[in-house]
Motif scaffolding. Structure first.
Motif, mmCIF file in Angstrom:
data_model
loop_
_atom_site.group_PDB
_atom_site.id
_atom_site.type_symbol
_atom_site.label_atom_id
_atom_site.label_comp_id
_atom_site.label_asym_id
_atom_site.label_seq_id
_atom_site.Cartn_x
_atom_site.Cartn_y
_atom_site.Cartn_z
ATOM 1 N N GLU A 92 -115.071 -21.116 -51.347
ATOM 2 C CA GLU A 92 -115.490 -21.478 -52.579
ATOM 3 C C GLU A 92 -116.722 -21.971 -52.516
ATOM 4 O O GLU A 92 -117.595 -21.494 -53.775
ATOM 5 C CB GLU A 92 -114.363 -22.428 -53.006
ATOM 6 C CG GLU A 92 -114.356 -22.893 -54.298
ATOM 7 C CD GLU A 92 -113.906 -21.656 -55.228
ATOM 8 O OE1 GLU A 92 -114.369 -21.415 -56.444
ATOM 9 O OE2 GLU A 92 -113.089 -20.793 -54.622
ATOM 10 N N GLU A 93 -117.271 -22.734 -51.820
ATOM 11 C CA GLU A 93 -118.762 -23.273 -51.897
ATOM 12 C C GLU A 93 -119.714 -22.351 -51.504
ATOM 13 O O GLU A 93 -120.933 -22.791 -51.965
ATOM 14 C CB GLU A 93 -118.816 -24.626 -51.037
ATOM 15 C CG GLU A 93 -118.851 -24.124 -49.421
ATOM 16 C CD GLU A 93 -117.240 -24.350 -48.945
ATOM 17 O OE1 GLU A 93 -117.032 -24.227 -47.729
ATOM 18 O OE2 GLU A 93 -116.347 -24.519 -49.657
ATOM 19 N N GLN A 162 -127.677 -23.731 -50.023
ATOM 20 C CA GLN A 162 -128.168 -25.256 -49.942
ATOM 21 C C GLN A 162 -128.027 -26.186 -51.028
ATOM 22 O O GLN A 162 -127.678 -27.489 -50.679
ATOM 23 C CB GLN A 162 -129.742 -25.053 -48.998
ATOM 24 C CG GLN A 162 -129.699 -24.412 -47.900
ATOM 25 C CD GLN A 162 -128.616 -25.044 -46.769
ATOM 26 O OE1 GLN A 162 -128.544 -25.909 -46.520
ATOM 27 N NE2 GLN A 162 -128.112 -24.174 -46.125
ATOM 28 N N ILE A 163 -128.431 -25.727 -51.993
ATOM 29 C CA ILE A 163 -128.591 -26.442 -53.294
ATOM 30 C C ILE A 163 -127.018 -26.788 -53.595
ATOM 31 O O ILE A 163 -126.761 -27.880 -53.891
ATOM 32 C CB ILE A 163 -129.133 -25.758 -54.493
ATOM 33 C CG1 ILE A 163 -130.678 -25.661 -54.180
ATOM 34 C CG2 ILE A 163 -128.922 -26.283 -55.779
ATOM 35 C CD1 ILE A 163 -131.399 -24.659 -54.959
ATOM 36 N N THR A 164 -125.979 -25.920 -53.409
ATOM 37 C CA THR A 164 -124.948 -25.936 -53.694
ATOM 38 C C THR A 164 -124.210 -27.150 -52.944
ATOM 39 O O THR A 164 -123.360 -27.934 -53.144
ATOM 40 C CB THR A 164 -123.964 -24.680 -53.859
ATOM 41 O OG1 THR A 164 -124.681 -23.758 -54.494
ATOM 42 C CG2 THR A 164 -122.512 -25.042 -54.152
ATOM 43 N N LYS A 165 -124.536 -26.876 -51.567
ATOM 44 C CA LYS A 165 -123.915 -28.027 -50.507
ATOM 45 C C LYS A 165 -124.683 -29.380 -51.103
ATOM 46 O O LYS A 165 -123.711 -30.516 -50.905
ATOM 47 C CB LYS A 165 -124.277 -27.628 -49.293
ATOM 48 C CG LYS A 165 -123.481 -26.591 -48.456
ATOM 49 C CD LYS A 165 -124.197 -26.354 -46.942
ATOM 50 C CE LYS A 165 -123.476 -24.960 -46.475
ATOM 51 N NZ LYS A 165 -123.754 -24.975 -45.033
ATOM 52 N N TYR A 166 -125.645 -29.493 -51.253
ATOM 53 C CA TYR A 166 -126.542 -30.683 -51.735
ATOM 54 C C TYR A 166 -125.794 -31.406 -52.751
ATOM 55 O O TYR A 166 -125.382 -32.411 -53.027
ATOM 56 C CB TYR A 166 -127.814 -30.548 -51.680
ATOM 57 C CG TYR A 166 -128.584 -31.757 -52.580
ATOM 58 C CD1 TYR A 166 -128.670 -33.019 -51.916
ATOM 59 C CD2 TYR A 166 -129.006 -31.857 -54.047
ATOM 60 C CE1 TYR A 166 -129.590 -34.134 -52.291
ATOM 61 C CE2 TYR A 166 -129.559 -32.920 -54.665
ATOM 62 C CZ TYR A 166 -129.748 -33.950 -53.649
ATOM 63 O OH TYR A 166 -130.364 -35.040 -54.461
ATOM 64 N N LEU A 167 -125.653 -30.647 -53.781
ATOM 65 C CA LEU A 167 -125.089 -30.969 -55.213
ATOM 66 C C LEU A 167 -123.355 -31.486 -54.794
ATOM 67 O O LEU A 167 -122.881 -32.382 -55.468
ATOM 68 C CB LEU A 167 -124.957 -29.770 -56.059
ATOM 69 C CG LEU A 167 -126.584 -29.690 -56.680
ATOM 70 C CD1 LEU A 167 -126.294 -28.533 -57.934
ATOM 71 C CD2 LEU A 167 -126.892 -30.891 -57.642
ATOM 72 N N ALA A 168 -122.711 -30.729 -54.071
ATOM 73 C CA ALA A 168 -121.437 -31.031 -53.749
ATOM 74 C C ALA A 168 -121.094 -32.176 -53.105
ATOM 75 O O ALA A 168 -120.558 -33.002 -53.356
ATOM 76 C CB ALA A 168 -120.673 -29.846 -52.948
#
Length: 178
Positions: A92-93, A162-168
């Motif tokens: 999903e991420e 990487q942006i998605t991980k940071y925002l999550a």
């Protein structure tokens, strides 16, 4: 009254020009598209649906394959818009990054595989015709366009992941504080 005659001639002329363009596409690119699509589906049948599925599941585990091989195969095998269904093989991420790399490849894929995203074909053909008129090779343009696109989709996929991980993480931290 001359304007009525002029309007009548030019109005139907617009449709005549459209019909000529349609017939030129139908006698040039459409047969190529049909053969390419038939070849792709024949390869899937020869390899086997189960093997293709297992290969895609394997590729989804590794970042470099997830943002190069998967978008390429999804577009070549399923074409646009069905290519998005390959997103079911990623976590999903990772879906935003997969989607980003996939949509970034929808235009360049038409250079070598015009059937994959016929909606973008006119954009590429416009560029390719300009290159040909300038005296350069359309084949060289197609290969370069395709190869550069592979690098771009990898970069976009990695950065977006990487942006998605940071925002999550940020959202998780702010939820804990509340």
């Amino acid at each position: 009254m001359q304007w009525i005659e002029w309007f009548g001639e030019h109005f139907i002329g617009l449709f005549n020009a459209g019909g000529e363009q349609f017939m030129s596409l139908f006698t040039s690119i459409v047969p190529t598209l049909v053969v390419l699509l038939t070849f792709t589906y024949a390869m899937i049948k020869f390899i086997g649906d189960d093997r293709v599925t297992k290969g895609i599941q394997f590729a989804s585990k590794y970042m470099i394959l997830r943002y190069t091989l998967m978008p390429i195969l999804s577009i070549l095998l399923l074409t646009n818009p069905m290519a998005y269904t390959f997103g079911r093989f990623v976590k999903e991420e990772q879906k935003p990054a997969f989607f980003d790399s996939l949509v970034s490849f929808l235009h360049p894929v038409t250079s070598l595989f015009p059937y994959a995203n016929a909606g973008e074909l006119f954009v590429y053909l416009g560029i390719a015709n300009g290159i040909a008129q300038a005296g350069y090779s359309q084949s060289e343009l197609a290969v370069r366009y395709f190869l550069v696109a592979i690098l771009i989709i990898l970069i976009r996929g990695v950065i977006t992941e990487q942006i998605t991980k940071y925002l999550a993480r940020r959202m998780a931290n702010s939820a804990v504080k509340e």
